[in-house]
Scaffold this motif. Sequence first.
Motif, PDB file in Angstrom:
ATOM      1  N   VAL A 380      -5.238  -1.504  -0.841  1.00 51.92           N
ATOM      2  CA  VAL A 380      -5.862  -2.839  -0.882  1.00 51.92           C
ATOM      3  C   VAL A 380      -4.796  -3.920  -0.997  1.00 51.92           C
ATOM      4  O   VAL A 380      -4.875  -4.965  -0.324  1.00 51.92           O
ATOM      5  CB  VAL A 380      -6.859  -2.911  -2.053  1.00 51.92           C
ATOM      6  CG1 VAL A 380      -7.366  -4.342  -2.233  1.00 51.92           C
ATOM      7  CG2 VAL A 380      -8.031  -1.969  -1.809  1.00 51.92           C
ATOM      8  N   ILE A 381      -3.792  -3.682  -1.811  1.00 52.07           N
ATOM      9  CA  ILE A 381      -2.708  -4.661  -1.940  1.00 52.07           C
ATOM     10  C   ILE A 381      -1.938  -4.781  -0.631  1.00 52.07           C
ATOM     11  O   ILE A 381      -1.560  -5.889  -0.219  1.00 52.07           O
ATOM     12  CB  ILE A 381      -1.771  -4.249  -3.093  1.00 52.07           C
ATOM     13  CG1 ILE A 381      -2.514  -4.330  -4.426  1.00 52.07           C
ATOM     14  CG2 ILE A 381      -0.535  -5.145  -3.132  1.00 52.07           C
ATOM     15  CD1 ILE A 381      -1.728  -3.767  -5.587  1.00 52.07           C
ATOM     16  N   ALA A 382      -1.699  -3.642   0.040  1.00 49.63           N
ATOM     17  CA  ALA A 382      -0.967  -3.673   1.309  1.00 49.63           C
ATOM     18  C   ALA A 382      -1.711  -4.452   2.384  1.00 49.63           C
ATOM     19  O   ALA A 382      -1.079  -4.993   3.303  1.00 49.63           O
ATOM     20  CB  ALA A 382      -0.705  -2.236   1.789  1.00 49.63           C
ATOM     21  N   ILE A 383      -3.018  -4.542   2.303  1.00 49.49           N
ATOM     22  CA  ILE A 383      -3.802  -5.306   3.289  1.00 49.49           C
ATOM     23  C   ILE A 383      -3.908  -6.770   2.890  1.00 49.49           C
ATOM     24  O   ILE A 383      -3.777  -7.673   3.729  1.00 49.49           O
ATOM     25  CB  ILE A 383      -5.204  -4.687   3.447  1.00 49.49           C
ATOM     26  CG1 ILE A 383      -5.092  -3.271   4.026  1.00 49.49           C
ATOM     27  CG2 ILE A 383      -6.075  -5.560   4.341  1.00 49.49           C
ATOM     28  CD1 ILE A 383      -6.413  -2.534   4.097  1.00 49.49           C
ATOM     29  N   ALA A 384      -4.158  -7.043   1.599  1.00 51.18           N
ATOM     30  CA  ALA A 384      -4.393  -8.426   1.160  1.00 51.18           C
ATOM     31  C   ALA A 384      -3.117  -9.245   1.113  1.00 51.18           C
ATOM     32  O   ALA A 384      -3.133 -10.447   1.429  1.00 51.18           O
ATOM     33  CB  ALA A 384      -5.066  -8.426  -0.215  1.00 51.18           C
ATOM     34  N   ALA A 385      -2.005  -8.622   0.721  1.00 50.55           N
ATOM     35  CA  ALA A 385      -0.761  -9.388   0.571  1.00 50.55           C
ATOM     36  C   ALA A 385      -0.265  -9.995   1.879  1.00 50.55           C
ATOM     37  O   ALA A 385       0.090 -11.185   1.912  1.00 50.55           O
ATOM     38  CB  ALA A 385       0.309  -8.495  -0.056  1.00 50.55           C
ATOM     39  N   PRO A 386      -0.215  -9.264   2.998  1.00 51.20           N
ATOM     40  CA  PRO A 386       0.221  -9.915   4.251  1.00 51.20           C
ATOM     41  C   PRO A 386      -0.696 -11.039   4.703  1.00 51.20           C
ATOM     42  O   PRO A 386      -0.234 -12.019   5.315  1.00 51.20           O
ATOM     43  CB  PRO A 386       0.237  -8.757   5.259  1.00 51.20           C
ATOM     44  CG  PRO A 386       0.365  -7.526   4.446  1.00 51.20           C
ATOM     45  CD  PRO A 386      -0.385  -7.812   3.186  1.00 51.20           C
ATOM     46  N   ILE A 387      -1.991 -10.922   4.414  1.00 48.04           N
ATOM     47  CA  ILE A 387      -2.909 -12.007   4.787  1.00 48.04           C
ATOM     48  C   ILE A 387      -2.573 -13.271   4.010  1.00 48.04           C
ATOM     49  O   ILE A 387      -2.569 -14.384   4.543  1.00 48.04           O
ATOM     50  CB  ILE A 387      -4.368 -11.581   4.550  1.00 48.04           C
ATOM     51  CG1 ILE A 387      -4.719 -10.372   5.425  1.00 48.04           C
ATOM     52  CG2 ILE A 387      -5.320 -12.736   4.834  1.00 48.04           C
ATOM     53  CD1 ILE A 387      -6.125  -9.837   5.198  1.00 48.04           C
ATOM     54  N   GLY A 388      -2.292 -13.110   2.708  1.00 50.24           N
ATOM     55  CA  GLY A 388      -1.890 -14.269   1.916  1.00 50.24           C
ATOM     56  C   GLY A 388      -0.584 -14.869   2.391  1.00 50.24           C
ATOM     57  O   GLY A 388      -0.414 -16.105   2.392  1.00 50.24           O
TER      58      GLY A 388
END
Length: 438
Positions: A380-388
Amino acid sequence: MPGPRRPRRGQPSSDGYEEDDRPVPDEEIDPAPAAPRGRGRRREARFELEFGDFEPAERPSRRTGGGTGSRDRSTGGEDTYETVDPLPRQRRPRDRDLIDEVDDATYDSRLADRDARVRERVARAEGAAAPRGRRRSDREPPADEVAGEIEALERFEDAIESVRTTSDRGGGSDLGARVLVAIPAAAVAIFLVAQGGPVFAVGIAVFGLVGIWELTRMFARTRPSLFAGGVGLVAIIAAAAIGGNDGGREAMVTALVATVPLVFIAVSLARPAGGMPGVAVTLLGIVWLGMALGHAVLLRDTTHGGGIVVDVLVGTFLGDTGAYLGGRMFGSHKLAPRISPNKTVEGLVIGMITAVVAVWFAGLYQDWLSGTDALLLGLVIAIAAPIGDLFESFLKRDAGTKDAGVLFGAHGGVLDRLDAAMFAIVAGYYVWLAMGAA
């Protein structure tokens, strides 16, 4: 011997005429001016050829107040013309002249002209017809030459956006400067997480205020309110700290709604006053930064919340470092060139793998976190962090700036360093709640 007495104005004379109505003898009429000769005649002919023949306007009589054919005593009945000021000569604009921008604009108008010319050349290179209203020139370069020129221009623009000169970086690669800044920043973050409670809330509020200042500075042309943004951010963090896990989310929403009229009043009463763009930027800072940091406070107050906050930060920062190094070594396919020319697909994949592995490895030292939960949290962090990260790059691209600030040196400002964490911390909070945390 005195001459004959002149009758007064309006009284008939001895011959029955008034003084102003007395016919003028033929010998007193000025003969017609002689036609100009030589150069003067040529000038007159050229004038008539260009502007046409015209009749002179007769000046109205002072006595009658109007009418044609009347004679003016002050001018002796001569025809007069009204003087007209010549029209100002318009200067032809040059390429280096800047066109006046409106208050809410943020770009040089020459960029739009350049983009229009590039699109036109692309259309011509593909064999499309020229835009309506413009005539194709017979001396245009061939299609393959134009396509090569456009490709070279795009590569040059990408190089300008993605490469800094050695003077900007302080010489060579900035990896060493990044490491030197990351070490004390990580120490401060670990101290705040370990303390928790009011210390953690106050510490992240300070970082949030710096982020609000950076955001309002980037979009200063929209005239946002730094005061309203700061008050809203502090109110949301305080609501989360006071409400806790039981009522913290409802208190955060209440504080957010209460700041909307404050933002309107602060922006409208500012000098100079702002408008809808200023309100939008101010609310963006409150929602984006305030709600994310408020969720960080809520996550810290959960069971094993301090460890989860550390896991989120480790996965975010190590994943960002992996994406940076992987993109420099293997990156060849642009991820989002219009948003961030530096990011590549290869760097994204390497960064996501690094984030998942980092969270899983950190979970090995946390006996209360299973390997499966650690892998799920890392994904989940690997997906949300690049979006941010892309979101903050989108804002900087729109604002026309390279870095949001200089607080973290080579890392940029607070927004440049915490952009990915803003999205990852919220996603990590709700994933941890779904795993049964209280």
